[in-house]
Scaffold this motif. Structure first.
Motif, PDB file in Angstrom:
ATOM      1  N   GLY A  81      -0.039  -2.238 -24.239  1.00 11.06           N
ATOM      2  CA  GLY A  81       1.283  -1.845 -23.760  1.00 11.06           C
ATOM      3  C   GLY A  81       1.294  -1.662 -22.259  1.00 11.06           C
ATOM      4  O   GLY A  81       2.233  -2.086 -21.572  1.00 11.06           O
ATOM      5  N   LYS A  82       0.232  -1.057 -21.708  1.00 14.10           N
ATOM      6  CA  LYS A  82       0.140  -0.854 -20.260  1.00 14.10           C
ATOM      7  C   LYS A  82       0.044  -2.198 -19.534  1.00 14.10           C
ATOM      8  O   LYS A  82       0.667  -2.409 -18.502  1.00 14.10           O
ATOM      9  N   PHE A  83      -0.750  -3.133 -20.099  1.00 15.50           N
ATOM     10  CA  PHE A  83      -0.880  -4.456 -19.499  1.00 15.50           C
ATOM     11  C   PHE A  83       0.460  -5.186 -19.531  1.00 15.50           C
ATOM     12  O   PHE A  83       0.896  -5.764 -18.537  1.00 15.50           O
ATOM     13  N   MET A  84       1.111  -5.167 -20.682  1.00 13.89           N
ATOM     14  CA  MET A  84       2.398  -5.853 -20.827  1.00 13.89           C
ATOM     15  C   MET A  84       3.444  -5.258 -19.888  1.00 13.89           C
ATOM     16  O   MET A  84       4.278  -5.978 -19.349  1.00 13.89           O
ATOM     17  N   LEU A  85       3.381  -3.966 -19.676  1.00 10.39           N
ATOM     18  CA  LEU A  85       4.302  -3.301 -18.757  1.00 10.39           C
ATOM     19  C   LEU A  85       4.181  -3.911 -17.363  1.00 10.39           C
ATOM     20  O   LEU A  85       5.174  -4.223 -16.716  1.00 10.39           O
ATOM     21  N   THR A  86       2.952  -4.102 -16.908  1.00 10.73           N
ATOM     22  CA  THR A  86       2.718  -4.679 -15.584  1.00 10.73           C
ATOM     23  C   THR A  86       3.271  -6.100 -15.503  1.00 10.73           C
ATOM     24  O   THR A  86       3.914  -6.477 -14.525  1.00 10.73           O
ATOM     25  N   VAL A  87       3.038  -6.891 -16.546  1.00 13.17           N
ATOM     26  CA  VAL A  87       3.522  -8.277 -16.564  1.00 13.17           C
ATOM     27  C   VAL A  87       5.047  -8.307 -16.534  1.00 13.17           C
ATOM     28  O   VAL A  87       5.650  -9.029 -15.726  1.00 13.17           O
ATOM     29  N   PHE A  88       5.689  -7.509 -17.397  1.00 14.29           N
ATOM     30  CA  PHE A  88       7.154  -7.520 -17.441  1.00 14.29           C
ATOM     31  C   PHE A  88       7.770  -6.952 -16.164  1.00 14.29           C
ATOM     32  O   PHE A  88       8.841  -7.382 -15.742  1.00 14.29           O
ATOM     33  N   ALA A  89       7.090  -6.010 -15.534  1.00 12.90           N
ATOM     34  CA  ALA A  89       7.586  -5.467 -14.266  1.00 12.90           C
ATOM     35  C   ALA A  89       7.614  -6.560 -13.211  1.00 12.90           C
ATOM     36  O   ALA A  89       8.572  -6.679 -12.438  1.00 12.90           O
ATOM     37  N   ALA A  90       6.567  -7.376 -13.186  1.00 15.50           N
ATOM     38  CA  ALA A  90       6.521  -8.482 -12.220  1.00 15.50           C
ATOM     39  C   ALA A  90       7.638  -9.480 -12.503  1.00 15.50           C
ATOM     40  O   ALA A  90       8.277  -9.996 -11.579  1.00 15.50           O
ATOM     41  N   VAL A  91       7.920  -9.746 -13.774  1.00 19.28           N
ATOM     42  CA  VAL A  91       8.995 -10.666 -14.148  1.00 19.28           C
ATOM     43  C   VAL A  91      10.350 -10.092 -13.715  1.00 19.28           C
ATOM     44  O   VAL A  91      11.198 -10.806 -13.182  1.00 19.28           O
ATOM     45  N   ALA A  92      10.564  -8.788 -13.919  1.00 17.57           N
ATOM     46  CA  ALA A  92      11.827  -8.147 -13.518  1.00 17.57           C
ATOM     47  C   ALA A  92      12.019  -8.238 -12.006  1.00 17.57           C
ATOM     48  O   ALA A  92      13.126  -8.495 -11.525  1.00 17.57           O
ATOM     49  N   GLU A  93      10.937  -8.058 -11.259  1.00 16.66           N
ATOM     50  CA  GLU A  93      11.022  -8.154  -9.803  1.00 16.66           C
ATOM     51  C   GLU A  93      11.328  -9.589  -9.383  1.00 16.66           C
ATOM     52  O   GLU A  93      12.152  -9.832  -8.491  1.00 16.66           O
ATOM     53  N   LEU A  94      10.696 -10.553 -10.042  1.00 16.22           N
ATOM     54  CA  LEU A  94      10.955 -11.958  -9.754  1.00 16.22           C
ATOM     55  C   LEU A  94      12.418 -12.295 -10.022  1.00 16.22           C
ATOM     56  O   LEU A  94      13.074 -12.982  -9.226  1.00 16.22           O
TER      57      LEU A  94
ATOM     58  N   ARG B 183      14.980 -10.290  -9.854  1.00 19.71           N
ATOM     59  CA  ARG B 183      15.772  -9.703  -8.769  1.00 19.71           C
ATOM     60  C   ARG B 183      15.712 -10.592  -7.522  1.00 19.71           C
ATOM     61  O   ARG B 183      16.717 -10.811  -6.853  1.00 19.71           O
ATOM     62  N   GLU B 184      14.527 -11.103  -7.196  1.00 24.55           N
ATOM     63  CA  GLU B 184      14.375 -11.971  -6.030  1.00 24.55           C
ATOM     64  C   GLU B 184      15.185 -13.264  -6.204  1.00 24.55           C
ATOM     65  O   GLU B 184      15.786 -13.749  -5.256  1.00 24.55           O
ATOM     66  N   TYR B 185      15.201 -13.806  -7.419  1.00 27.07           N
ATOM     67  CA  TYR B 185      16.005 -15.000  -7.690  1.00 27.07           C
ATOM     68  C   TYR B 185      17.493 -14.718  -7.498  1.00 27.07           C
ATOM     69  O   TYR B 185      18.229 -15.539  -6.955  1.00 27.07           O
ATOM     70  N   ILE B 186      17.940 -13.556  -7.954  1.00 31.43           N
ATOM     71  CA  ILE B 186      19.343 -13.177  -7.786  1.00 31.43           C
ATOM     72  C   ILE B 186      19.696 -13.135  -6.300  1.00 31.43           C
ATOM     73  O   ILE B 186      20.712 -13.684  -5.870  1.00 31.43           O
ATOM     74  N   LEU B 187      18.845 -12.496  -5.509  1.00 29.51           N
ATOM     75  CA  LEU B 187      19.097 -12.396  -4.064  1.00 29.51           C
ATOM     76  C   LEU B 187      19.072 -13.772  -3.400  1.00 29.51           C
ATOM     77  O   LEU B 187      19.887 -14.059  -2.521  1.00 29.51           O
TER      78      LEU B 187
ATOM     79  N   GLU C 288      22.023 -18.316  -0.922  1.00 27.35           N
ATOM     80  CA  GLU C 288      22.397 -19.734  -0.965  1.00 27.35           C
ATOM     81  C   GLU C 288      23.904 -19.890  -1.116  1.00 27.35           C
ATOM     82  O   GLU C 288      24.513 -20.746  -0.471  1.00 27.35           O
ATOM     83  N   GLY C 289      24.508 -19.081  -1.972  1.00 29.01           N
ATOM     84  CA  GLY C 289      25.960 -19.125  -2.178  1.00 29.01           C
ATOM     85  C   GLY C 289      26.715 -18.779  -0.908  1.00 29.01           C
ATOM     86  O   GLY C 289      27.713 -19.419  -0.561  1.00 29.01           O
ATOM     87  N   ILE C 290      26.248 -17.780  -0.186  1.00 22.80           N
ATOM     88  CA  ILE C 290      26.887 -17.384   1.079  1.00 22.80           C
ATOM     89  C   ILE C 290      26.764 -18.511   2.102  1.00 22.80           C
ATOM     90  O   ILE C 290      27.718 -18.827   2.811  1.00 22.80           O
ATOM     91  N   ALA C 291      25.590 -19.150   2.166  1.00 23.96           N
ATOM     92  CA  ALA C 291      25.393 -20.251   3.117  1.00 23.96           C
ATOM     93  C   ALA C 291      26.351 -21.407   2.823  1.00 23.96           C
ATOM     94  O   ALA C 291      26.956 -21.971   3.745  1.00 23.96           O
ATOM     95  N   ILE C 292      26.518 -21.732   1.549  1.00 19.16           N
ATOM     96  CA  ILE C 292      27.445 -22.808   1.168  1.00 19.16           C
ATOM     97  C   ILE C 292      28.883 -22.418   1.517  1.00 19.16           C
ATOM     98  O   ILE C 292      29.636 -23.215   2.079  1.00 19.16           O
TER      99      ILE C 292
END
Length: 184
Positions: free
Chosen positions: A101-114, A116-120, A125-129
């Motif tokens: 569970g602790k390992f999976m938490l770390t993996v999913f946390a990284a995915v959640a951060e990724l 967020r970065e994709y959203i930003l 990109e939308g603003i530039a267009i």
């Protein structure tokens, strides 16, 4: 005690889906934030972190509702662990009482951060267009009618830079950037 934590990003968003799920799981206390998850500075999250006691279990609908970056998530879970509080995320089926569970938490946390970065990135990109199409101009520049006069007084040594900034209601960065433009 079972403690539920709910978060949506804006005041307009509805918390009902998360609340119903947590109530069905038998939570005793519910904390609800209507704020961005970009950092851990949220009033109800802080209240919940102070409220929880040894033996409690914090339950969230998904990791992304609890934290949007790996460091915040791991810090929050570490704080809960220090207080001997368990953490459960229903969507990802994570239970921090196990090594897996602790390992999976770390993996999913990284995915959640990724995510967020994709959203930003998509937002930028939308603003530039939109800018190239003339549909987005950004925030209009604030007008400071007596700027040149105040800068002249500052340059003549009549007032300090701090006094000039205070008179104009400007930040340090903005003041020096605009003062530099006057020289050109």
């Amino acid at each position: 005690m079972k403690i539920g934590y709910v978060r949506v990003s804006t005041e307009e968003q509805n918390t009902a889906r998360q609340e119903i799920m947590l109530r069905e799981l038998g939570v005793d206390e519910l904390f609800i934030d209507k704020a961005s998850g970009k950092n851990a500075d949220r009033p109800e999250l802080r209240r919940m972190m102070e409220y929880v006691r040894r033996g409690d279990t914090v339950i969230v609908e998904s990791i992304s509702r609890f934290a949007r970056n790996t460091r915040d998530l791991l810090d929050l879970v570490e704080h809960l662990t220090e207080k001997q509080v368990e953490f459960v995320s229903r969507k990802e089926a994570i239970d921090t009482t196990t090594p897996t569970g602790k390992f999976m938490l770390t993996v999913f946390a990284a995915v959640a951060e990724l995510e967020r970065e994709y959203i930003l990135q998509r937002q930028r990109e939308g603003i530039a267009i939109a800018r190239t199409q003339g549909k987005y101009r950004g925030r209009p520049a604030k007008d400071y009618p007596n700027f040149e006069c105040v800068v002249a007084r500052w340059r003549n040594g009549e007032i300090t830079a701090v006094q000039a900034m205070k008179q104009l209601g400007m930040s340090k960065t903005r003041f020096y950037e605009r003062a530099k433009l006057l020289n050109k």
